[in-house]
Design an enzyme around this catalytic site. Structure first.
Site, PDB file in Angstrom:
ATOM      1  N   ASP A   1       7.599  -3.731 -24.241  1.00  0.00           N
ATOM      2  CA  ASP A   1       8.124  -2.372 -24.352  1.00  0.00           C
ATOM      3  C   ASP A   1       9.317  -2.228 -23.415  1.00  0.00           C
ATOM      4  OD1 ASP A   1       8.298   0.412 -24.974  1.00  0.00           O
ATOM      5  OD2 ASP A   1       6.123   0.526 -25.179  1.00  0.00           O
TER       6      ASP A   1
ATOM      7  N   GLU B   1       3.306   4.340 -32.103  1.00  0.00           N
ATOM      8  CA  GLU B   1       3.056   4.304 -30.660  1.00  0.00           C
ATOM      9  C   GLU B   1       3.442   5.622 -30.009  1.00  0.00           C
ATOM     10  OE1 GLU B   1       4.029   3.467 -26.349  1.00  0.00           O
ATOM     11  OE2 GLU B   1       5.249   4.355 -27.942  1.00  0.00           O
TER      12      GLU B   1
END
Length: 356
Positions: A235, A212
């Site tokens: 997140d 990511e």
């Protein structure tokens, strides 16, 4: 958070996983997911995908994604004196690196080193105000020459800060790598909670995504492969409850104030409403973030996969992001697990995928 969960989270954040080198932490994820999922597999990118089947055929496919990669460095050059020059993996603040202890992760195991810095006594006044570029910084392993260093490390070896999980006051804790191994932890714990609660009304895919920090790469490929109807990224989000952070720019977000639910172009409006309603009905504190464009998280990659996915983003407030001393609240993690579990059991085929 009970001792088992704290130990699991601690193991995750302390296991090295710079982008492109995630498999040590993915082995931990597979170990934890195999007892609770109907199926656990790893794809060619290294994403770990765990599935729990639905109560009936033809149910919606829901993907939960938390990325397991962390920022770090990579060995690029070893000079004649045995000093190691390196490049960043992900967004590393050059201010923070000098004077840090680091681990170089070699084929034979971690090797401790320090990032050297000229003593302040030997610096010109103007140099004291200048940030040393990462390309000019170096790691000292304590080797006498290049041969000794090359016997220990190799070009391409990943490097992480040599710090781990430490409890602070109350429910707060500090560590490197909360961004976003905390998200992968939440995904695993949600699947554990789903299994305890019973067969869900939707088919659940929990994904520990890779890479990511270098471009949402793992979420891009895993979403394409799963082809979910709904995708929720988990997140970290910027906490603004510390000096120097401007609330007028990002909003008001407190560590301990509950998960942050994003609202905006990257977020399916009906999914946002469901998250907020679930938080209200389950008496879970939450905070709302206005996100007027793509969020720069796995939610962005999920939303734009194939013909589109109904996407949402749930974040845990984090202080000092991308530093060796990231701080969050374990209570916020617990609240996020409860929120996502509640959402999964409120979803069914009547959910309005196509906006009105």
């Amino acid at each position: 958070m009970n001792d088992r969960a704290v130990n699991f989270l601690k193991e995750l954040v302390e296991t090295p996983s710079p982008s492109g080198f995630e498999q040590p932490v993915q082995r931990v994820m597979r170990r934890e997911l195999e007892p609770v999922a109907d199926e656990v597999r790893t794809d060619v990118m290294g994403n770990v995908i765990a599935r729990i089947g639905a109560a009936s055929d033809g149910a919606l496919r829901v993907m939960l994604a938390g990325h397991c990669d962390e920022i770090g460095f990579m060995v690029r050059y070893i000079d004649d004196k045995g000093f190691i020059y390196f490049a960043p993996i992900g967004g590393v603040d050059a201010h923070l690196v000098p004077g840090q202890r680091v681990h170089v992760h070699t084929a034979a195991g971690p090797v401790l080193g320090v990032v050297g810095k000229k003593p302040i006594h030997l610096m010109e006044a103007k140099d004291r105000e200048t940030v040393v570029k990462l390309t000019s910084q170096f790691i000292d392993l304590g080797c006498v020459d290049a041969e000794a260093a090359r016997n220990l490390v190799a070009v391409g070896d990943p490097v992480t800060f040599a710090v781990g999980f430490e409890p602070l006051q109350g429910a707060l804790a500090a560590s490197r790598g909360f961004d976003d191994k905390m998200g992968a932890f939440i995904v695993a714990e949600v699947l554990r909670a789903v299994r305890r609660r019973g067969v869900p009304p939707v088919e659940v895919f929990g994904v520990s995504t890779v890479q990511e920090e270098v471009g949402l790469r793992g979420a891009t490929t895993s979403t394409f492969g799963i082809d979910p109807h709904i995708g929720i990224a988990v997140d970290v989000g910027f906490a603004s409850d510390v000096p120097g952070v401007e609330m007028k720019e990002i909003g008001e977000f407190k560590v301990g104030g509950g998960p942050i639910i994003s609202r905006g172009a990257n977020i399916h409006p009906a999914l946002f409403e469901l998250l907020v309603r679930t938080a209200r009905e389950e008496d879970i504190p939450c905070q709302i973030m206005g996100a007027p464009r793509g969020t720069g998280t796995d939610a962005n990659a999920m939303q734009l996969s194939r013909a589109g996915v109904a996407a949402a983003l749930v974040q845990v407030p984090l202080r000092y992001m991308h530093s060796p001393v990231e701080v969050l609240s374990l209570d916020d993690i617990d609240a996020t697990i409860r929120l996502l579990t509640g959402v999964l059991f409120r979803l069914d085929n009547r959910f309005p995928i196509i906006p009105d």
